[in-house]
Design an enzyme around this catalytic site. Structure first.
Site, short mmCIF file in Angstrom:
data_model
loop_
_atom_site.label_atom_id
_atom_site.label_comp_id
_atom_site.label_asym_id
_atom_site.label_seq_id
_atom_site.Cartn_x
_atom_site.Cartn_y
_atom_site.Cartn_z
N LYS A 80 0.85 -1.19 0.00
CA LYS A 80 0.00 0.00 0.00
C LYS A 80 0.89 1.24 0.00
O LYS A 80 1.97 1.24 0.60
CB LYS A 80 -0.88 -0.05 1.25
CG LYS A 80 -1.87 1.08 1.43
CD LYS A 80 -2.73 0.79 2.66
CE LYS A 80 -3.65 1.93 3.02
NZ LYS A 80 -4.50 1.58 4.19
N SER A 155 -8.98 2.53 3.77
CA SER A 155 -8.03 3.17 2.89
C SER A 155 -7.17 2.18 2.11
O SER A 155 -6.39 2.57 1.25
CB SER A 155 -7.14 4.13 3.69
OG SER A 155 -6.37 3.43 4.65
N SER A 179 -9.43 0.22 8.07
CA SER A 179 -8.94 0.29 6.70
C SER A 179 -8.41 -1.03 6.14
O SER A 179 -8.14 -1.13 4.95
CB SER A 179 -7.86 1.36 6.57
OG SER A 179 -8.42 2.64 6.69
#
Length: 490
Positions: A80, A155, A179
């Site tokens: 990520k 996220s 997230s």
């Protein structure tokens, strides 16, 4: 280009199985990386989930620092675009402000991931600084592979889409309030948020300074998540708190069913309620668990939810304000440039920059009473089960949840978030584990994650229950269905 295996075969392998193929000599780490890159090329157009592929890591996994003798034997992995740093690689936080940013060192966890045998070969999308529920901005619009009209949530947006679409069996995710679990829920992946004291934030943060932030992954099998935790856990020198390990590795623990568990069902968290369809799905899963021999009934911790969410909001606003302040100072700005930072993040900076020690002290007092309340609850219950979200997944372009929102009040913006995301953030506040399992479906056709939470350091019990469920359904998460955008077709 000839692939090492068919797309159907590729999608049927989890990371543990791919690693076994490498150890048998059937396929090389470089061939796995090449197939993963081809998979990205195949589906990333409609999904917009991958920021960058590191071509050198595809061509030479060992040269990329991958320990191909590790548990995962060179299985490809995406990071990520925030969290652990990669020395000299771009890390841009989903933000125009951060374009071109290259960290000067690896994070401790980066080394653990490489030592485990995962080949970090690129970056997945995230909202700006990981704030908010979807990666939709001027840089990219990440879409749900089950139906590209809908968001992936965030996220860990890109990771959610990429794992669901069969590109990789596992990919990096982070969780400051849901997230990992929320996008796992809407994309049909397994998403574990571990307890505090498992994954290190060294060298630049600690569990004490982060308070709510947790590292982790998305996967499609319980054994992959268990192996990831086993191999990547552990503290760096100088941690602010002890790091703990279970008596038995999770990869062994999950082979045994848990005993008869006391499982509470709930969806009424303070003022927040799930829509009726989600409640019906939760009840259905509860009956299924009764069929596995567990005791299931409705119950709720004695938590002052309204006060807890207010404290959580203070934490996010003050934490993110300092992150943003640090970056704009590094870049020589006095305040966030309006053309480089999204409106809600500017409001977070304005609201949180001057948070006092007294305000943080009151916040932490609420963290304490909330954590004690959950602790007392788990004296009587082993698991609490909720939907991952309260409301249906919105379509792409629903700006009320995004940091591009024009909401004039950052507090009202966060209050609106809690209406949908009430069930995940208190686990971060309390440092306890939660896992999203792809056991249900929304009326719009997207997956619905069912979340199990447990007492601090009972991560292994969550994985044991997940593995018991996985065996009971024959490994067919999402009722055996695949998304419409998938490397092997729907």
């Amino acid at each position: 280009m000839t692939m090492a295996m068919s797309w159907s075969e590729w999608a049927d392998h989890d990371a543990v199985a791919l690693a076994e193929r490498v150890r048998k000599g059937d396929v090389s780490p470089a061939e796995l990386a090449a197939q993963a890159k081809a998979a990205i090329d195949k589906v990333n157009g409609p999904l917009d989930a991958v920021v960058e592929v590191f071509d050198d890591a595809v061509a030479d996994p060992v040269g990329n620092g991958t320990n191909t003798d590790g548990t995962f034997a060179g299985v490809p992995y995406l990071m990520k675009d925030l969290g652990p740093t990669l020395k000299g690689r771009l890390q841009e936080f989903g933000s125009m402000l951060m374009q071109g940013h290259r960290p000067a060192e690896d994070s401790f966890l980066t080394g653990k991931i490489r030592q485990a045998g995962l080949n970090i070969m690129g970056r997945t999308t995230t909202p700006e600084f990981g704030v908010c529920s979807s990666a939709e901005n001027a840089l990219y619009v990440t879409r749900n592979p089950w139906d590209t009209a809908y968001t992936t949530y965030g996220s860990s947006a890109g990771t959610g889409a990429i794992v669901a679409a069969g590109v990789l069996p596992m990919s990096h995710a982070t969780d400051g309030g849901g997230s990992i679990r929320i996008p796992a829920g809407a994309n049909g992946n397994i998403g574990l948020k571990v307890s505090r004291g498992v994954f290190s934030l060294a060298p630049n943060l600690s569990d004490l300074s982060g308070l709510v932030s947790i590292q982790g992954c998305h996967s499609r099998t319980v054994r992959d998540t268990a192996a990831f935790v086993d191999q990547c856990r552990g503290g760096a020198p100088g941690e602010f708190m002890p790091f703990w390990s279970p008596a038995e590795p999770y990869s062994e623990l999950i082979k045994k069913d848990p005993g008869r568990l006391r499982i509470a069902l709930s969806h009424e968290w303070g003022d927040y309620r799930a829509v009726p369809h989600f409640v019906a799905e939760l009840e259905r899963v509860g009956r299924f668990l009764e069929g596995l021999g567990h005791h299931v009934e409705w119950a709720l911790p004695k938590v002052d939810f309204q006060t807890a969410f207010a404290a959580q909001t203070t934490c996010y606003i003050s934490n993110f304000a300092q992150v943003i302040a640090g970056q704009i100072a590094r870049l020589g700005h006095e305040r966030p440039p309006a053309d480089l930072l999204e409106p809600i993040n500017i409001k977070i900076w304005e609201a949180g920059l001057d948070t006092t020690y007294g305000e943080r002290s009151k916040m932490q007092a609420v963290f304490n009473t909330t954590s004690r309340a959950f602790g007392n609850f788990f004296e009587d219950w082993d698991i609490i089960l909720t939907p991952v979200t309260a409301l249906p997944t919105p379509k792409v372009g629903t700006t009320e949840y995004l940091t591009v929102s024009d909401n004039p009040s950052v507090y009202d913006w966060f209050g609106n978030l809690w209406k949908n995301f009430a069930y995940t953030p208190l686990a971060n506040l309390c440092g306890m584990p939660g896992i999203s399992l792809p056991l249900a479906a929304q009326e719009n056709g997207l997956p619905l994650g069912i979340q199990a939470q447990a007492r601090q350091a009972n991560d292994g019990l969550l994985l044991q229950l997940a593995a018991q469920i996985e065996r009971a359904i024959g490994g067919k998460w999402n009722a055996g269905q695949r998304p419409s955008v998938h490397v092997a077709g729907a």
